[in-house]
Design an enzyme around this catalytic site. Sequence first.
Site, PDB file in Angstrom:
ATOM      1  N   ASP A  67      45.034  36.323  56.865  1.00 21.68           N
ATOM      2  CA  ASP A  67      44.636  36.408  55.451  1.00 21.68           C
ATOM      3  C   ASP A  67      43.240  37.007  55.266  1.00 21.68           C
ATOM      4  O   ASP A  67      42.566  36.723  54.276  1.00 21.68           O
ATOM      5  CB  ASP A  67      44.680  35.021  54.777  1.00 21.68           C
ATOM      6  CG  ASP A  67      45.980  34.296  55.024  1.00 21.68           C
ATOM      7  OD1 ASP A  67      47.037  34.958  54.947  1.00 21.68           O
ATOM      8  OD2 ASP A  67      45.948  33.089  55.300  1.00 21.68           O
ATOM      9  N   LYS A 125      43.590  42.434  55.896  1.00 24.45           N
ATOM     10  CA  LYS A 125      43.844  43.559  56.796  1.00 24.45           C
ATOM     11  C   LYS A 125      44.606  44.680  56.096  1.00 24.45           C
ATOM     12  O   LYS A 125      44.389  45.861  56.360  1.00 24.45           O
ATOM     13  CB  LYS A 125      44.641  43.082  58.019  1.00 24.45           C
ATOM     14  CG  LYS A 125      43.922  42.062  58.886  1.00 24.45           C
ATOM     15  CD  LYS A 125      44.755  41.644  60.084  1.00 24.45           C
ATOM     16  CE  LYS A 125      45.984  40.859  59.687  1.00 24.45           C
ATOM     17  NZ  LYS A 125      45.678  39.566  59.048  1.00 24.45           N
ATOM     18  N   GLY A 174      51.892  38.227  55.752  1.00 23.73           N
ATOM     19  CA  GLY A 174      51.843  38.728  54.388  1.00 23.73           C
ATOM     20  C   GLY A 174      50.699  39.695  54.196  1.00 23.73           C
ATOM     21  O   GLY A 174      49.549  39.390  54.513  1.00 23.73           O
ATOM     22  N   HIS A 175      50.996  40.906  53.733  1.00 23.43           N
ATOM     23  CA  HIS A 175      49.967  41.881  53.402  1.00 23.43           C
ATOM     24  C   HIS A 175      50.105  42.224  51.926  1.00 23.43           C
ATOM     25  O   HIS A 175      51.194  42.543  51.461  1.00 23.43           O
ATOM     26  CB  HIS A 175      50.132  43.172  54.213  1.00 23.43           C
ATOM     27  CG  HIS A 175      49.917  43.000  55.687  1.00 23.43           C
ATOM     28  ND1 HIS A 175      48.781  42.444  56.211  1.00 23.43           N
ATOM     29  CD2 HIS A 175      50.704  43.305  56.748  1.00 23.43           C
ATOM     30  CE1 HIS A 175      48.873  42.438  57.532  1.00 23.43           C
ATOM     31  NE2 HIS A 175      50.032  42.941  57.879  1.00 23.43           N
ATOM     32  N   GLN A 234      48.666  38.310  61.214  1.00 24.19           N
ATOM     33  CA  GLN A 234      47.941  37.051  61.422  1.00 24.19           C
ATOM     34  C   GLN A 234      46.518  37.309  61.954  1.00 24.19           C
ATOM     35  O   GLN A 234      45.943  38.345  61.680  1.00 24.19           O
ATOM     36  CB  GLN A 234      48.739  36.108  62.339  1.00 24.19           C
ATOM     37  CG  GLN A 234      50.005  35.577  61.729  1.00 24.19           C
ATOM     38  CD  GLN A 234      51.239  36.355  62.135  1.00 24.19           C
ATOM     39  OE1 GLN A 234      51.312  36.964  63.199  1.00 24.19           O
ATOM     40  NE2 GLN A 234      52.235  36.352  61.272  1.00 24.19           N
TER      41      GLN A 234
END
Length: 450
Positions: free
Chosen positions: A12, A15, A39-40, A234
């Site tokens: 988080d 990135k 999640g991006h 991650q």
Amino acid sequence: MTLTIVGSQLGDEGKGALVDRWGGDADVVVRYQGGDNAGHTVVEGGAEYKLSLVPSGAVRGTVGVLGNGCVVNPKTLFSEIDDLRERGLDPDVRIARRAHVILPYHRVLDGIEEEIKADDDAGDEVGTTGRGIGPTYEDKAGRRGIRVADLLDPAVLREKLEYAVPQKRALVEDVYGLDLSGDDRAAAFDVDALHEEFAAIGERLADEGVTVNCSDYLHRRHADGDEILFEGAQGTHIDVDHGNYPFVTSSNPTAGGAAVGSGLGVTKVGDGEVVGIVKSYLSRVGEGPLPTELDGDADEEALADEIREKGGEFGTVTGRPRRIGWLDLPMLRHAARVSGFTGVAVNHVDVLAGLDELKVCTSYELEGETVDTVPTTTERWERCEPVFAELDTWEEFDSAAVAEAGYDALPEAAREYLEFVADEIDTPIYAVGVGPDREETVELTNPFDE
């Protein structure tokens, strides 16, 4: 050349924004580990794209590759590709034939195992997303996994399902003592149903021609002079080897995972740039130590709520509120050493604007000693007491104006904060995130120009 993007903390870190920005200079963007538990969030021209599997570079029109180190949920993959197409994009996504496939029974087992850990009061539940990531990697290591290439051959697929599924059903019924008869979860252990569903998925993969021999594909692209960006999911401190085990993911988000998870040789990956992405504070979803967590008195909890709301600190995949803490330099030192950072990008500097106080953890006190990096065991890390430095705060600023004007337009105290961090981890700052949009990033160095 190659560029590897690594999360420096617990995931988080933002990135996706840097992958998206620098991905415009790349010809290929490669996800080298993880699955749809990542999640991006990418913001482009005010439009927000939430991706959990498709490489972030897809928003920029670059080729996106899911490497052999990934575990792939085909339903998520097709859903994200179809959604991007509906929004007017044309994502070019390739999937490694050696990548392992998440099957429905992996998701069922993930949920059961977390429930059991939570019920036994031992406090050892990891807080997974329940998406079957860990059980899929377990099957990979146990040599009973099903790979993308297997979906392309219905006879091979059936053979492998007939070997794996009875073992999984026995695990649920005989080890965990659950009766699947009449249970909705029983379909996840039906060989015929699984074969029909995943053979059809194999047909779509074949029809669209998206599967590749990843190592060969990337070798040829690199030999042709293409720029390749590796995108880790991650963060360092949930790396299965270098994180705070067992509160970790099941793969290697650190830079070494880029070579293993893609098949491009380590001499080629290691000859490029490695940029660590740093959030200007700390957040975490799930269980595990967080020495700098703001969870003490009412004032600390209010401050955590303020940062959480300003930073949108809710899981991209789960929606869960993230735990909040001050920036932890021992964590960053460990990350920089493990991955060999050549530069860092510090995000969410705007979130810290306007606070009444600002602290940074510079070291830990552990059993009467000063420690400058993260201990090797979770038990020792839990006993660490943070040593804080207090820094000057800075006022709110116009993110768009600062991004346009450049680094010197940041408030002086913000620049002092950034330079303090860079000095402490002996790594130069390549970029500063001052807002969520790609254009709201102050770039000091483009790693593809190095």
